[in-house]
Design a protein around this motif. Structure first.
Motif, PDB file in Angstrom:
ATOM      1  N   ALA A 225       0.865  -1.181   0.000  1.00 51.49           N
ATOM      2  CA  ALA A 225       0.000   0.000   0.000  1.00 51.49           C
ATOM      3  C   ALA A 225       0.897   1.225   0.000  1.00 51.49           C
ATOM      4  CB  ALA A 225      -0.897  -0.006   1.235  1.00 51.49           C
ATOM      5  N   ILE A 226       0.623   2.146  -0.911  1.00 53.03           N
ATOM      6  CA  ILE A 226       1.413   3.381  -0.948  1.00 53.03           C
ATOM      7  C   ILE A 226       0.584   4.484  -0.321  1.00 53.03           C
ATOM      8  CG2 ILE A 226       2.646   5.001  -2.436  1.00 53.03           C
ATOM      9  CD1 ILE A 226       3.738   2.190  -2.618  1.00 53.03           C
ATOM     10  N   ILE A 227       1.187   5.174   0.647  1.00 53.47           N
ATOM     11  CA  ILE A 227       0.455   6.234   1.326  1.00 53.47           C
ATOM     12  C   ILE A 227       1.111   7.565   0.999  1.00 53.47           C
ATOM     13  CG2 ILE A 227       1.786   5.896   3.447  1.00 53.47           C
ATOM     14  CD1 ILE A 227      -0.726   6.683   5.004  1.00 53.47           C
ATOM     15  N   TYR A 228       0.271   8.530   0.640  1.00 60.81           N
ATOM     16  CA  TYR A 228       0.794   9.860   0.334  1.00 60.81           C
ATOM     17  C   TYR A 228      -0.085  10.904   1.003  1.00 60.81           C
ATOM     18  CZ  TYR A 228       2.393  13.987  -2.047  1.00 60.81           C
ATOM     19  OH  TYR A 228       2.908  15.234  -2.297  1.00 60.81           O
ATOM     20  N   ALA A 229       0.539  11.759   1.796  1.00 54.98           N
ATOM     21  CA  ALA A 229      -0.204  12.829   2.472  1.00 54.98           C
ATOM     22  C   ALA A 229      -1.445  12.303   3.192  1.00 54.98           C
ATOM     23  CB  ALA A 229      -0.584  13.929   1.489  1.00 54.98           C
ATOM     24  N   GLY A 230      -1.293  11.164   3.853  1.00 53.33           N
ATOM     25  CA  GLY A 230      -2.377  10.648   4.672  1.00 53.33           C
ATOM     26  C   GLY A 230      -3.439   9.888   3.919  1.00 53.33           C
ATOM     27  N   GLU A 231      -3.117   9.544   2.679  1.00 53.48           N
ATOM     28  CA  GLU A 231      -4.126   8.904   1.845  1.00 53.48           C
ATOM     29  C   GLU A 231      -3.476   7.726   1.122  1.00 53.48           C
ATOM     30  OE1 GLU A 231      -7.388  11.210  -0.552  1.00 53.48           O
ATOM     31  OE2 GLU A 231      -5.532  11.135  -1.695  1.00 53.48           O
ATOM     32  N   ILE A 232      -4.173   6.614   1.046  1.00 58.09           N
ATOM     33  CA  ILE A 232      -3.620   5.503   0.287  1.00 58.09           C
ATOM     34  C   ILE A 232      -3.867   5.763  -1.194  1.00 58.09           C
ATOM     35  CG2 ILE A 232      -3.849   3.042  -0.238  1.00 58.09           C
ATOM     36  CD1 ILE A 232      -4.183   2.544   2.690  1.00 58.09           C
ATOM     37  N   VAL A 233      -2.779   5.781  -1.973  1.00 64.24           N
ATOM     38  CA  VAL A 233      -2.934   6.129  -3.386  1.00 64.24           C
ATOM     39  C   VAL A 233      -2.803   4.913  -4.290  1.00 64.24           C
ATOM     40  CG1 VAL A 233      -2.226   8.523  -3.110  1.00 64.24           C
ATOM     41  CG2 VAL A 233      -0.491   6.782  -3.566  1.00 64.24           C
ATOM     42  N   GLU A 234      -2.233   3.849  -3.785  1.00 64.53           N
ATOM     43  CA  GLU A 234      -2.166   2.636  -4.595  1.00 64.53           C
ATOM     44  C   GLU A 234      -2.119   1.438  -3.677  1.00 64.53           C
ATOM     45  OE1 GLU A 234       0.612   2.783  -7.766  1.00 64.53           O
ATOM     46  OE2 GLU A 234       0.050   0.822  -8.559  1.00 64.53           O
ATOM     47  N   LEU A 235      -2.866   0.401  -4.069  1.00 60.69           N
ATOM     48  CA  LEU A 235      -2.910  -0.799  -3.247  1.00 60.69           C
ATOM     49  C   LEU A 235      -2.946  -1.988  -4.191  1.00 60.69           C
ATOM     50  CD1 LEU A 235      -3.341  -2.147  -0.456  1.00 60.69           C
ATOM     51  CD2 LEU A 235      -5.786  -1.898  -0.834  1.00 60.69           C
ATOM     52  N   ALA A 236      -1.957  -2.868  -4.060  1.00 56.11           N
ATOM     53  CA  ALA A 236      -1.883  -3.974  -5.007  1.00 56.11           C
ATOM     54  C   ALA A 236      -1.129  -5.138  -4.397  1.00 56.11           C
ATOM     55  CB  ALA A 236      -1.174  -3.519  -6.279  1.00 56.11           C
ATOM     56  N   SER A 237      -1.302  -6.320  -4.984  1.00 49.39           N
ATOM     57  CA  SER A 237      -0.453  -7.424  -4.580  1.00 49.39           C
ATOM     58  C   SER A 237       0.974  -7.055  -4.975  1.00 49.39           C
ATOM     59  CB  SER A 237      -0.887  -8.708  -5.271  1.00 49.39           C
ATOM     60  OG  SER A 237      -0.566  -8.618  -6.647  1.00 49.39           O
ATOM     61  N   THR A 238       1.929  -7.585  -4.237  1.00 50.00           N
ATOM     62  CA  THR A 238       3.312  -7.209  -4.495  1.00 50.00           C
ATOM     63  C   THR A 238       3.689  -7.474  -5.952  1.00 50.00           C
ATOM     64  OG1 THR A 238       3.770  -7.818  -2.229  1.00 50.00           O
ATOM     65  CG2 THR A 238       5.666  -7.497  -3.644  1.00 50.00           C
ATOM     66  N   GLN A 239       3.260  -8.628  -6.410  1.00 51.08           N
ATOM     67  CA  GLN A 239       3.529  -9.015  -7.798  1.00 51.08           C
ATOM     68  C   GLN A 239       3.024  -7.955  -8.771  1.00 51.08           C
ATOM     69  OE1 GLN A 239       4.372 -12.525  -8.878  1.00 51.08           O
ATOM     70  NE2 GLN A 239       4.676 -11.569 -10.875  1.00 51.08           N
ATOM     71  N   ASN A 240       1.734  -7.643  -8.647  1.00 53.67           N
ATOM     72  CA  ASN A 240       1.140  -6.658  -9.545  1.00 53.67           C
ATOM     73  C   ASN A 240       1.813  -5.303  -9.420  1.00 53.67           C
ATOM     74  OD1 ASN A 240      -0.604  -8.536 -10.399  1.00 53.67           O
ATOM     75  ND2 ASN A 240      -2.440  -7.689  -9.401  1.00 53.67           N
ATOM     76  N   PHE A 241       2.105  -4.939  -8.190  1.00 53.10           N
ATOM     77  CA  PHE A 241       2.657  -3.611  -7.970  1.00 53.10           C
ATOM     78  C   PHE A 241       4.001  -3.465  -8.669  1.00 53.10           C
ATOM     79  CE2 PHE A 241       5.265  -0.532  -5.784  1.00 53.10           C
ATOM     80  CZ  PHE A 241       4.441   0.581  -5.805  1.00 53.10           C
ATOM     81  N   PHE A 242       4.869  -4.417  -8.452  1.00 55.41           N
ATOM     82  CA  PHE A 242       6.196  -4.265  -9.045  1.00 55.41           C
ATOM     83  C   PHE A 242       6.199  -4.536 -10.554  1.00 55.41           C
ATOM     84  CE2 PHE A 242       7.326  -4.373  -4.602  1.00 55.41           C
ATOM     85  CZ  PHE A 242       8.289  -3.384  -4.543  1.00 55.41           C
ATOM     86  N   ASP A 243       5.218  -5.316 -11.024  1.00 53.67           N
ATOM     87  CA  ASP A 243       5.067  -5.494 -12.470  1.00 53.67           C
ATOM     88  C   ASP A 243       4.647  -4.201 -13.138  1.00 53.67           C
ATOM     89  OD1 ASP A 243       5.759  -8.050 -12.545  1.00 53.67           O
ATOM     90  OD2 ASP A 243       3.754  -8.888 -12.929  1.00 53.67           O
ATOM     91  N   ASN A 244       3.702  -3.540 -12.497  1.00 56.39           N
ATOM     92  CA  ASN A 244       3.110  -2.400 -13.157  1.00 56.39           C
ATOM     93  C   ASN A 244       2.643  -1.356 -12.148  1.00 56.39           C
ATOM     94  OD1 ASN A 244       1.851  -0.642 -14.886  1.00 56.39           O
ATOM     95  ND2 ASN A 244       0.020  -1.927 -15.175  1.00 56.39           N
ATOM     96  N   PRO A 245       3.569  -0.598 -11.577  1.00 58.09           N
ATOM     97  CA  PRO A 245       3.161   0.464 -10.654  1.00 58.09           C
ATOM     98  C   PRO A 245       2.372   1.501 -11.433  1.00 58.09           C
ATOM     99  CG  PRO A 245       5.486   0.659 -11.204  1.00 58.09           C
ATOM    100  CD  PRO A 245       5.015  -0.618 -11.823  1.00 58.09           C
ATOM    101  N   GLN A 246       1.211   1.934 -10.902  1.00 59.69           N
ATOM    102  CA  GLN A 246       0.342   2.773 -11.716  1.00 59.69           C
ATOM    103  C   GLN A 246       0.259   4.217 -11.269  1.00 59.69           C
ATOM    104  OE1 GLN A 246      -3.402   0.973 -12.518  1.00 59.69           O
ATOM    105  NE2 GLN A 246      -2.450  -0.853 -13.379  1.00 59.69           N
ATOM    106  N   HIS A 247       0.470   4.462  -9.991  1.00 58.81           N
ATOM    107  CA  HIS A 247       0.380   5.848  -9.551  1.00 58.81           C
ATOM    108  C   HIS A 247       1.710   6.560  -9.844  1.00 58.81           C
ATOM    109  CE1 HIS A 247      -0.431   9.375  -7.124  1.00 58.81           C
ATOM    110  NE2 HIS A 247      -1.696   8.978  -7.036  1.00 58.81           N
ATOM    111  N   PRO A 248       1.635   7.758 -10.382  1.00 58.73           N
ATOM    112  CA  PRO A 248       2.892   8.474 -10.680  1.00 58.73           C
ATOM    113  C   PRO A 248       3.799   8.580  -9.446  1.00 58.73           C
ATOM    114  CG  PRO A 248       1.025   9.642 -11.602  1.00 58.73           C
ATOM    115  CD  PRO A 248       0.450   8.516 -10.819  1.00 58.73           C
ATOM    116  N   TYR A 249       3.174   8.711  -8.279  1.00 60.65           N
ATOM    117  CA  TYR A 249       3.969   8.804  -7.060  1.00 60.65           C
ATOM    118  C   TYR A 249       4.710   7.486  -6.793  1.00 60.65           C
ATOM    119  CZ  TYR A 249       5.129   9.289  -2.134  1.00 60.65           C
ATOM    120  OH  TYR A 249       5.789   9.323  -0.948  1.00 60.65           O
ATOM    121  N   SER A 250       4.037   6.373  -7.055  1.00 60.33           N
ATOM    122  CA  SER A 250       4.688   5.078  -6.865  1.00 60.33           C
ATOM    123  C   SER A 250       5.900   4.949  -7.774  1.00 60.33           C
ATOM    124  CB  SER A 250       3.710   3.939  -7.174  1.00 60.33           C
ATOM    125  OG  SER A 250       2.514   4.113  -6.466  1.00 60.33           O
TER     126      SER A 250
END
Ligand SMILES: Nc1ncnc2c1ncn2[C@@H]1O[C@H](COP(=O)(O)OP(=O)(O)OP(=O)(O)O)[C@@H](O)[C@H]1O
Ligand SMILES: [Mg+2]
Lengths: 337, 328
Positions: free
Chosen positions: B233-258
């Motif tokens: 889970a990626i948290i930015y300024a008190g808000e979760i901006v992306e939430l994914a399985s580790t596999q999916n996240f590292f395959d394809n991070p989608q939030h520009p902040y991520s």
């Protein structure tokens, strides 16, 4: 062993420290106006007898020479000179009177601890409760009220009106036979002697002065406990213990243990202060303690008791600070090393 | 992993808002609408830069938000129970027992006057109502389990006598001794050097999985999550901006902040420092209406500045809060 090495080092400094204290107090006390010869012989003495007495007392010598003789007598014979008022050696007088003072202030401070620590802990824990309010007022009052005034009020209520305590005239009733002096503290001596009458009488006479000192010294002890406990309960480790779900009682106990060094410090400071600072209470209760003895000396240009008192108080203070350091060693593993 | 049957969810956070009042200005909104589910046996990584609200979230779960913080809205359910409805005693029974925290600065947070052995034993003693001797035996076993060298000697050591790595192991022993079902590790190894960090993390992961516990693994170092977490889970300024399985996240991070985190945070400490400074400035000017990240985002459009994005489920087990998610 760090403790032993530390004590050794401390001992090395005791000599120079005491010398410094005597040096300063000797010359300061000599500045007090008043001619002991006149005091001793009265207004009708002739100039010749006065001079004779001054020579006998060494007052004709220079201050430096007088100081040299004083130190020499102290170091070689443990002699602090004589008091012309009691006509006895000052050391003997002080060995008789210092225990009276120490018994009084030790018990007073124990009472102060019994009052101040629980109140301080309670006030720190229940920040907005009645206890915290009460502690605030109490701390304020204890700081503002003169001790002798409190003593007089207590005497008025508990002796004059209620008659619960013996009259404020010394440490024993007139008709009670004092136990043989061992420590000089009447409670201990009468216990050792199995003299219950003396024990009861001594305890009765101790009540009001001890309560006076306890109530007064409870104030600063409370404040110190409260502010340190406040800090300790907010500290990282207290919050961590809370996070671990430990019971409140344990968290408070641990915080108190971490606050002890501050409490010990304030008590040691108060102790050193009260050796001389309890003199007004001593006077109100005709206690015959060391502080009273010193003040009599000051008022009557009787220098030796004053200097002797300063010397005794200095030695006691140094002992107290040594004990305090040993307590730190026992409490805190970080100092122990 | 078991899908979100009610029994499988151990922690369920819904719409959590936490703020710290500030004298004479607007409060700091440390958490804004956090939704997070943690399943049993799952390790979920929470990544965000300094000040993003990670510790606040951890402490909210413990119901121990630092003063003057307060929960404005939302709920936290642990094992089906709303934590806000529990009394002080019930919470105390949970903390350190069911929900345990591994803390970041063990050398200031352990009690300096109590031996580490007793600090471990105390937790067991009060939660499991063990006699002193039993608790000590258990603490000793726990010291062995966290692989402290020379445990008999360390048992009697005081916190200041331990190295950072050893202190971290002690804190782990404290967290794990009651076999909690949910563990929060808040930046637990950030103070350690890299080799020790790896050892400690591996040990923590092993022990957590042995006990079948779940873990919220908080870190600033996104690289670590790849190895130890099931979900990120990626948290930015008190808000979760992306939430994914580790596999999916590292395959394809989608939030520009991520993406930014991945490119900058992983291995360059200098860049990391730089980012941290930027975020404060950005937070100050963050428009409440638009996307909080817009001021720093290369992809930001007028829409981003005007309209706050909702969390969108992009694929299975992958949600992102962005109007213009990064495609592969
Ligand atoms: N006790 C407090 N009082 C006021 N504001 C606070 C308090 N604790 C945290 N904050 C604010 O809340 C926000 C989130 O802080 P938090 O400690 O949760 O961040 P974090 O993600 O844990 O950061 P770090 O990685 O540095 O530990 C920050 O803006 C911080 O300034
Ligand atoms: Mg933090």
């Amino acid at each position: 062993m760090r403790v032993v090495r530390y004590i050794g080092k401390r001992m090395l400094f005791i000599g120079p420290q005491l010398f410094g204290i005597i040096l300063v107090s000797f010359f300061l006390v000599k500045l007090i106006p008043g001619d002991p010869a006149v005091m001793m012989l009265g207004p009708l003495a002739t100039e010749a007898t006065l001079t004779e007495l001054r020579n006998e007392m060494g007052l004709n010598l220079s201050l430096v020479e007088q100081f040299y003789i004083y130190i020499k007598n102290l170091v070689l014979h443990g002699d602090l000179g004589r008091s012309w008022q009691t006509t006895r050696p000052v050391t003997e007088d002080l060995f008789l009177r210092m225990p009276a003072t120490l018994e009084l202030i030790t018990l007073g401070l124990i009472l102060g601890l019994l009052i101040g620590v629980p109140l301080g802990v309670g006030a720190a824990y229940l920040k907005r409760g009645i206890l915290a309010k009460f502690s605030d007022y109490y701390g304020l009052l204890a700081g503002a009220l003169p001790d002798f005034w409190l003593a007089l009020v207590l005497i008025f209520f508990f002796y004059t009106i209620l008659g619960w305590v013996p009259p404020p005239l010394g440490r024993l009733d007139f008709f009670t036979i004092a136990p043989p002096t061992v420590t000089g503290a009447l409670l201990i001596d009468s216990l050792l002697d199995g003299n219950w009458a003396a024990l009861g009488s001594a305890a009765g006479h101790l009540i009001l002065p001890v309560v006076t000192l306890g109530l007064i010294s409870g104030g600063p002890i409370l404040k110190m406990t409260q502010s340190t406990m406040d800090r300790m309960l907010e500290s990282d480790y207290s919050r961590y213990e809370e996070m671990c779900g430990l019971p409140k009682s344990i968290i408070i106990r641990h915080a108190l243990r971490n606050s002890l060094p501050s409490v010990v410090t304030i008590v040691s400071v108060l102790y050193g202060f009260l050796i001389g600072g309890a003199v007004l209470v001593e006077i109100v209760f005709s206690w015959g303690g060391a502080g009273q003895y010193a003040v009599q000396g000051v008022l009557n240009a009787d220098i030796n008791p004053v200097l002797g008192f300063v010397f005794f108080a200095a030695v006691l203070s140094l002992i107290i600070y040594l004990i305090v350091d040993l307590i730190y060693f026992a409490i805190d593993p970080r100092v122990r090393g | 992993m078991a899908e979100n049957s009610a029994a499988g969810t151990i922690l369920n956070i819904e719409g959590l808002n936490v703020s710290y009042p500030v004298y004479e200005t607007d409060p700091v909104r440390a958490l804004r609408g956090i939704d997070l589910k943690v399943r049993e046996g799952e390790i979920i990584g929470l990544v965000g830069e300094s000040g993003s609200g990670k510790t606040t979230l951890a402490r909210s779960i413990m119901q121990l938000i630092s003063r003057p913080g307060r929960v404005d809205s939302g709920r936290i359910e642990y094992d089906g129970r709303d934590l806000a409805t529990l009394g002080e005693e019930e919470l105390r029974a949970l903390r350190g027992n069911d929900i345990a925290m591994v803390i970041p600065n063990p050398r200031t947070e352990l009690n300096p006057l109590v031996t580490v052995g007793m600090q471990i034993a105390n937790v067991a003693r009060y939660h499991l109502s063990l006699p002193r001797k039993e608790a000590k035996k258990m603490a000793m076993a726990m010291l062995e389990a966290v692989q402290i060298p020379d445990p008999t000697r360390r048992f009697k050591a005081y916190p200041h006598e331990l190295s950072g790595g050893m202190a971290q192991r002690v804190v782990m022993a404290i967290a794990l001794i009651c076999s909690p079902r949910f563990i929060i590790s808040d930046d637990a190894t950030s103070g350690l050097d890299v080799t020790v960090q790896t050892q400690v993390l591996e040990l923590l992961q092993d022990l957590v999985q042995q006990q079948g516990a779940s873990m919220l693994f908080i870190t600033r170092d996104i690289g670590i999550t790849a190895h130890y977490c099931h979900q990120v889970a990626i948290i930015y300024a008190g808000e979760i901006v992306e939430l994914a399985s580790t596999q999916n996240f590292f395959d394809n991070p989608q939030h520009p902040y991520s993406v930014m985190l991945l490119s900058a945070f992983s291995h360059n400490p200098k860049l990391r420092g730089l980012w941290t400074k930027v975020v404060d400035a950005a937070l100050e000017g963050a428009a409440e209406s638009g996307c909080y990240f817009a001021a720093r985002c290369v992809r930001a459009s007028d829409k981003c500045r005007a309209e706050h994005p909702d969390m969108r489920e992009m694929t299975d087990a992958h949600s992102v809060r962005c109007h213009h998610p990064v495609e592969r």
